[in-house]
Design a protein around this motif. Structure first.
Motif, short mmCIF file in Angstrom:
data_model
loop_
_atom_site.label_atom_id
_atom_site.label_comp_id
_atom_site.label_asym_id
_atom_site.label_seq_id
_atom_site.Cartn_x
_atom_site.Cartn_y
_atom_site.Cartn_z
N GLN A 92 -1.28 2.68 -5.56
CA GLN A 92 -0.10 2.90 -5.55
C GLN A 92 -0.04 1.34 -5.11
O GLN A 92 1.20 0.41 -5.39
CB GLN A 92 0.16 3.13 -4.71
N TRP A 93 -0.96 0.47 -4.45
CA TRP A 93 -0.73 -1.06 -3.78
C TRP A 93 -1.92 -1.66 -5.01
O TRP A 93 -1.80 -2.74 -5.10
CB TRP A 93 -0.80 -1.33 -2.99
N VAL A 94 -2.61 -1.34 -5.38
CA VAL A 94 -3.93 -1.86 -5.87
C VAL A 94 -4.47 -1.63 -7.19
O VAL A 94 -4.05 -1.18 -7.98
CB VAL A 94 -5.49 -1.86 -5.14
N THR A 95 -4.22 -3.00 -7.88
CA THR A 95 -4.12 -2.82 -9.81
C THR A 95 -5.59 -3.70 -10.32
O THR A 95 -5.69 -4.54 -9.96
CB THR A 95 -3.18 -3.10 -10.13
N LEU A 96 -6.46 -3.26 -10.77
CA LEU A 96 -7.41 -3.74 -11.53
C LEU A 96 -6.98 -4.69 -12.70
O LEU A 96 -6.09 -4.02 -13.14
CB LEU A 96 -8.40 -2.54 -12.22
N PRO A 97 -7.98 -6.10 -12.35
CA PRO A 97 -7.18 -7.31 -13.67
C PRO A 97 -7.15 -6.53 -14.96
O PRO A 97 -8.07 -5.34 -15.52
CB PRO A 97 -8.41 -8.01 -13.34
N MET A 99 -5.43 -4.01 -16.22
CA MET A 99 -4.65 -2.70 -15.94
C MET A 99 -2.60 -2.80 -15.91
O MET A 99 -2.59 -4.02 -15.03
CB MET A 99 -5.04 -2.13 -15.40
N THR A 100 -2.46 -2.14 -16.52
CA THR A 100 -0.71 -1.45 -16.33
C THR A 100 -0.56 -1.19 -14.63
O THR A 100 -0.71 -0.23 -14.48
CB THR A 100 -0.61 -0.91 -17.21
N PRO A 101 -0.04 -2.09 -14.07
CA PRO A 101 0.47 -1.88 -12.56
C PRO A 101 1.54 -0.15 -12.56
O PRO A 101 2.73 0.15 -13.50
CB PRO A 101 1.32 -2.36 -11.54
N VAL A 102 0.60 1.12 -12.41
CA VAL A 102 2.08 2.16 -11.79
C VAL A 102 2.07 2.64 -10.35
O VAL A 102 0.65 2.76 -9.67
CB VAL A 102 1.75 3.02 -12.50
N ALA A 110 -2.18 8.59 -18.05
CA ALA A 110 -1.10 8.67 -19.01
C ALA A 110 -0.93 6.80 -19.85
O ALA A 110 -1.24 6.35 -20.43
CB ALA A 110 0.40 8.63 -19.10
N VAL A 111 -1.02 5.95 -18.48
CA VAL A 111 -1.26 4.63 -18.63
C VAL A 111 -2.08 3.92 -19.21
O VAL A 111 -2.23 2.67 -20.24
CB VAL A 111 -0.65 3.95 -16.74
N VAL A 112 -3.82 4.27 -18.66
CA VAL A 112 -4.24 3.93 -19.18
C VAL A 112 -5.09 4.70 -20.79
O VAL A 112 -5.87 4.18 -21.42
CB VAL A 112 -5.81 4.39 -18.39
N GLY A 113 -4.99 5.66 -20.92
CA GLY A 113 -4.99 6.51 -22.36
C GLY A 113 -5.86 7.01 -22.09
O GLY A 113 -7.02 7.27 -21.08
#
Length: 201
Positions: A92-97, A99-102, A110-113
């Motif tokens: 919810q708060w951390v997103t890997l470089p 990657m699309t935040p969700v 679904a976001v990463v495919g």
């Protein structure tokens, strides 16, 4: 919301006996003894002597499958669930470089495919094959009688060095209790997001 909290609380109360260590062992000669965890069912005979035994086997899996294989499965699912529980709410708060935040972790696959998800499946299969030296079926996984379920020889912090048998069993019990709790927790987190259609926090 109050009804949901009541259901969650009652579920936790009803399951607490599954996490309590068995305080006394029942003599193997005692037949038709009732389970301490599920008092209206017979105590499973094949769980005796295993770390974390609370006489909980309502579907009689231990009567139909190898106990070593079942313990291996429980430990692996516990470890994955502990990682998943941490990752689910961190998402919810951390997103890997790159990657699309969700915010809703249920939407992350679904976001990463599909290709990213398939990579996880493939590499976990490779890891499973490698750690078991190619013996990945229930029939072959424990051909080596000295192989201990869940023991991959991974102890980078040396926590098991110098431990007595009792000390090792205490550590194994802690892992099992935390893993069992994590399996319930990740299921609850996922279903929270499904039911309410919003992030965990």
């Amino acid at each position: 919301m109050k009804a949901c909290l009541f259901l969650i609380a009652s579920s936790i109360v009803s399951l607490t006996s599954a996490f309590a260590p068995s305080t006394s062992s029942m003599p193997s000669t005692q037949l038709n003894a009732m389970s301490k965890s599920v008092p209206f069912l017979l105590a499973p005979a094949k769980t005796k002597g295993w770390v974390g035994d609370v006489e909980f086997d309502p579907f009689s899996f231990t009567e139909n499958f190898d106990m070593k294989w079942l313990r291996e499965a429980e430990i692996k699912h516990s470890r994955v669930a502990m990682l998943a529980t941490l990752g689910f709410w961190q998402q919810q708060w951390v997103t890997l470089p790159g990657m699309t935040p969700v915010a809703d972790s249920n939407l992350a696959p679904a976001v990463v495919g599909a290709s990213a998800m398939l990579q996880i499946v493939v590499w976990m299969g490779v890891l499973e094959f490698w750690t078991n030296k190619g013996n990945v079926t229930m029939e072959t996984m424990f051909k080596d009688p000295t192989r201990v379920p869940g023991d991959l020889g991974f102890d980078p912090l040396g926590l098991s060095v110098g431990q007595s048998k009792e000390g090792m069993e205490r550590m194994q019990l802690r892992e099992l209790k935390n893993g069992r709790l994590a399996m319930l927790a990740i299921g609850g987190m996922i279903h929270h997001n499904w039911v309410f259609g919003e992030p965990l926090f």
